[in-house]
Design a protein around this motif. Structure first.
Motif, PDB file in Angstrom:
ATOM      1  N   MET A  75       1.078  -1.152  -0.137  1.00  0.00           N
ATOM      2  CA  MET A  75      -0.296  -0.082  -0.274  1.00  0.00           C
ATOM      3  C   MET A  75       0.762   1.327  -0.392  1.00  0.00           C
ATOM      4  O   MET A  75       1.884   1.757   0.858  1.00  0.00           O
ATOM      5  N   GLU A  76       1.280   2.270  -0.788  1.00  0.00           N
ATOM      6  CA  GLU A  76       1.418   3.230  -0.711  1.00  0.00           C
ATOM      7  C   GLU A  76       1.327   4.117  -0.081  1.00  0.00           C
ATOM      8  O   GLU A  76       0.204   3.846   0.498  1.00  0.00           O
ATOM      9  N   LYS A  77       1.685   5.000   0.924  1.00  0.00           N
ATOM     10  CA  LYS A  77       2.001   5.671   1.794  1.00  0.00           C
ATOM     11  C   LYS A  77       1.675   7.242   1.286  1.00  0.00           C
ATOM     12  O   LYS A  77       0.745   7.462   0.395  1.00  0.00           O
ATOM     13  N   ALA A  78       0.215   6.976   2.754  1.00  0.00           N
ATOM     14  CA  ALA A  78      -0.889   7.857   2.923  1.00  0.00           C
ATOM     15  C   ALA A  78      -0.423   9.834   2.956  1.00  0.00           C
ATOM     16  O   ALA A  78       0.985   9.875   3.543  1.00  0.00           O
ATOM     17  N   LYS A  79      -0.689  10.582   2.376  1.00  0.00           N
ATOM     18  CA  LYS A  79      -1.259  11.636   2.523  1.00  0.00           C
ATOM     19  C   LYS A  79      -2.180  12.805   2.989  1.00  0.00           C
ATOM     20  O   LYS A  79      -3.040  12.523   2.651  1.00  0.00           O
ATOM     21  N   LEU A  80      -0.903  13.338   3.957  1.00  0.00           N
ATOM     22  CA  LEU A  80      -2.879  14.051   4.823  1.00  0.00           C
ATOM     23  C   LEU A  80      -2.539  15.692   4.014  1.00  0.00           C
ATOM     24  O   LEU A  80      -1.204  16.226   4.597  1.00  0.00           O
ATOM     25  N   LEU A  81      -3.301  15.873   3.751  1.00  0.00           N
ATOM     26  CA  LEU A  81      -3.371  17.484   3.472  1.00  0.00           C
ATOM     27  C   LEU A  81      -4.161  18.479   4.431  1.00  0.00           C
ATOM     28  O   LEU A  81      -5.898  18.346   5.097  1.00  0.00           O
ATOM     29  N   TYR A  82      -3.331  19.441   5.181  1.00  0.00           N
ATOM     30  CA  TYR A  82      -4.358  20.181   6.328  1.00  0.00           C
ATOM     31  C   TYR A  82      -4.142  22.141   5.521  1.00  0.00           C
ATOM     32  O   TYR A  82      -3.481  21.950   5.306  1.00  0.00           O
ATOM     33  N   PHE A  83      -6.044  21.854   5.998  1.00  0.00           N
ATOM     34  CA  PHE A  83      -6.204  23.547   4.508  1.00  0.00           C
ATOM     35  C   PHE A  83      -6.556  23.993   5.835  1.00  0.00           C
ATOM     36  O   PHE A  83      -7.608  23.448   6.792  1.00  0.00           O
ATOM     37  N   TYR A  84      -5.383  24.762   6.214  1.00  0.00           N
ATOM     38  CA  TYR A  84      -5.034  26.063   6.545  1.00  0.00           C
ATOM     39  C   TYR A  84      -5.474  28.014   6.717  1.00  0.00           C
ATOM     40  O   TYR A  84      -5.396  27.405   5.644  1.00  0.00           O
ATOM     41  N   ASP A  85      -5.443  28.274   7.096  1.00  0.00           N
ATOM     42  CA  ASP A  85      -4.916  30.148   6.610  1.00  0.00           C
ATOM     43  C   ASP A  85      -4.429  30.419   8.621  1.00  0.00           C
ATOM     44  O   ASP A  85      -4.903  30.521   9.620  1.00  0.00           O
ATOM     45  N   PRO A  86      -3.661  31.360   8.489  1.00  0.00           N
ATOM     46  CA  PRO A  86      -2.102  31.958   8.887  1.00  0.00           C
ATOM     47  C   PRO A  86      -3.751  32.876  10.003  1.00  0.00           C
ATOM     48  O   PRO A  86      -2.861  32.506  11.140  1.00  0.00           O
ATOM     49  N   LEU A  87      -4.767  32.802   9.586  1.00  0.00           N
ATOM     50  CA  LEU A  87      -5.247  34.549   9.913  1.00  0.00           C
ATOM     51  C   LEU A  87      -6.774  33.544  10.439  1.00  0.00           C
ATOM     52  O   LEU A  87      -7.442  34.320  11.472  1.00  0.00           O
ATOM     53  N   CYS A  88      -6.622  31.977  10.791  1.00  0.00           N
ATOM     54  CA  CYS A  88      -7.709  31.216  10.903  1.00  0.00           C
ATOM     55  C   CYS A  88      -7.926  30.792  12.469  1.00  0.00           C
ATOM     56  O   CYS A  88      -6.861  30.114  12.641  1.00  0.00           O
ATOM     57  N   GLY A  89      -8.641  30.960  13.226  1.00  0.00           N
ATOM     58  CA  GLY A  89      -8.620  31.923  15.182  1.00  0.00           C
ATOM     59  C   GLY A  89      -8.784  29.777  15.268  1.00  0.00           C
ATOM     60  O   GLY A  89      -8.380  29.368  16.045  1.00  0.00           O
ATOM     61  N   TRP A  90      -9.470  28.805  14.750  1.00  0.00           N
ATOM     62  CA  TRP A  90     -10.259  27.730  15.174  1.00  0.00           C
ATOM     63  C   TRP A  90      -9.019  26.737  14.686  1.00  0.00           C
ATOM     64  O   TRP A  90      -8.965  25.807  14.968  1.00  0.00           O
ATOM     65  N   CYS A  91      -7.927  27.476  13.353  1.00  0.00           N
ATOM     66  CA  CYS A  91      -6.420  26.950  13.086  1.00  0.00           C
ATOM     67  C   CYS A  91      -6.024  27.064  14.230  1.00  0.00           C
ATOM     68  O   CYS A  91      -5.731  25.942  14.437  1.00  0.00           O
ATOM     69  N   PHE A  92      -5.610  27.961  14.910  1.00  0.00           N
ATOM     70  CA  PHE A  92      -5.141  28.019  16.012  1.00  0.00           C
ATOM     71  C   PHE A  92      -5.510  27.084  16.837  1.00  0.00           C
ATOM     72  O   PHE A  92      -4.304  26.618  17.699  1.00  0.00           O
ATOM     73  N   GLY A  93      -6.828  27.457  16.753  1.00  0.00           N
ATOM     74  CA  GLY A  93      -6.799  26.065  18.256  1.00  0.00           C
ATOM     75  C   GLY A  93      -6.696  24.906  17.445  1.00  0.00           C
ATOM     76  O   GLY A  93      -6.583  23.995  18.824  1.00  0.00           O
ATOM     77  N   PHE A  94      -6.917  24.429  16.908  1.00  0.00           N
ATOM     78  CA  PHE A  94      -6.801  22.708  15.628  1.00  0.00           C
ATOM     79  C   PHE A  94      -5.376  22.335  15.658  1.00  0.00           C
ATOM     80  O   PHE A  94      -5.289  21.134  16.290  1.00  0.00           O
ATOM     81  N   SER A  95      -4.072  23.484  16.049  1.00  0.00           N
ATOM     82  CA  SER A  95      -2.956  23.230  15.847  1.00  0.00           C
ATOM     83  C   SER A  95      -2.270  22.002  16.699  1.00  0.00           C
ATOM     84  O   SER A  95      -1.351  21.292  16.467  1.00  0.00           O
ATOM     85  N   PRO A  96      -2.694  22.157  18.059  1.00  0.00           N
ATOM     86  CA  PRO A  96      -2.073  20.981  18.813  1.00  0.00           C
ATOM     87  C   PRO A  96      -2.671  20.104  19.090  1.00  0.00           C
ATOM     88  O   PRO A  96      -1.506  19.165  18.901  1.00  0.00           O
ATOM     89  N   VAL A  97      -4.201  19.814  17.788  1.00  0.00           N
ATOM     90  CA  VAL A  97      -3.970  18.424  17.453  1.00  0.00           C
ATOM     91  C   VAL A  97      -3.951  17.931  16.476  1.00  0.00           C
ATOM     92  O   VAL A  97      -2.946  16.729  16.026  1.00  0.00           O
ATOM     93  N   ILE A  98      -2.935  18.603  15.050  1.00  0.00           N
ATOM     94  CA  ILE A  98      -3.128  18.294  13.977  1.00  0.00           C
ATOM     95  C   ILE A  98      -1.176  17.938  14.011  1.00  0.00           C
ATOM     96  O   ILE A  98      -0.728  17.054  13.681  1.00  0.00           O
ATOM     97  N   LYS A  99       0.025  18.753  15.220  1.00  0.00           N
ATOM     98  CA  LYS A  99       0.981  18.875  15.986  1.00  0.00           C
ATOM     99  C   LYS A  99       0.944  17.278  16.833  1.00  0.00           C
ATOM    100  O   LYS A  99       1.821  16.304  15.794  1.00  0.00           O
ATOM    101  N   LYS A 100       0.101  16.246  17.198  1.00  0.00           N
ATOM    102  CA  LYS A 100       0.393  15.656  17.806  1.00  0.00           C
ATOM    103  C   LYS A 100       0.049  14.266  16.666  1.00  0.00           C
ATOM    104  O   LYS A 100       0.976  13.412  16.722  1.00  0.00           O
TER     105      LYS A 100
END
Length: 216
Positions: free
Chosen positions: A1-26
């Protein structure tokens, strides 16, 4: 099976992306052997959406306590001060170009750089519209500042950034954060808006398990 890819669509000014940042890093740390992660800039605040922070002040002050409670992140005192002052212009262009430049200079984690961009604004209250304010960021990722600065000001990288905005548009991404897990020709939208880490982990493991079974 080829390696999967995860695309994280975000914006630097998106407050909820700031909140999601610890989740996606983990998640990146946990799944990096099985999945390649990439942050994709969204271009949320461009053109006629560019406005002073004062115009968003009431909305943000209302949304921030709920965001902090749900995600565990904290907006820094310097950011609260610039929010109160209100003259900072909201504009996604330069911080999104910075991501394009970063990805052109290193193979290190774009997820970590996205998080650092948001921390610069939402914790340290630093204006992301000023080129020279990226010097500490570049140095923090061991990137030569003069090269980084020259690319930030090069129209070619602006053009590449606007091409990246089209990836999300072509995939029908309507808001941020959004996460797509791609395996072969199959794509799974696994987050539209904030989603807790345990839920994200469970759905990723389920998809990987299904794909492994199907490929046998």
């Amino acid at each position: 099976m080829e390696k999967a890819k995860l695309l994280y669509f975000y914006d630097p000014l998106c407050g909820w992306c700031f909140g999601f940042s610890p989740v996606i890093k983990k998640l990146e740390k946990e799944f990096q052997e099985k999945i390649d992660f990439e942050a994709i800039s969204g271009g949320m605040v461009l053109g006629d959406r560019i406005k002073p922070l004062s115009e968003m002040k009431e909305y943000l002050q209302e949304a921030m306590p709920r965001l902090e409670e749900m995600t565990g992140v904290k907006f820094g005192k310097p950011y609260l001060e610039i929010l109160e002052e209100g003259t900072l212009m909201l504009n996604s262009e330069l911080p999104c170009i910075a991501m394009t430049v970063y990805k052109s200079m290193t193979n290190k984690s774009s997820i970590e750089f996205a998080s650092a961009l948001q921390s610069t604004l939402y914790e340290k209250g630093i204006n992301l519209n000023e080129v020279d304010n990226y010097q500490l960021l570049a140095k923090g990722f061991d990137l030569p500042w003069e090269v980084f600065k020259n690319k930030l000001e090069d129209p070619a990288y602006k053009e590449k950034t606007y091409q990246e905005f089209q990836i999300g548009q072509q995939m029908g991404i309507g808001g941020f954060p959004s996460v797509v897990l791609s395996i072969g020709k199959q794509g799974y939208l696994i987050a539209r808006g904030y989603r807790p880490e345990a839920e994200m982990r469970a759905v990723i493991e389920e998809i990987l398990s299904k794909e492994m079974t199907d490929s046998k």
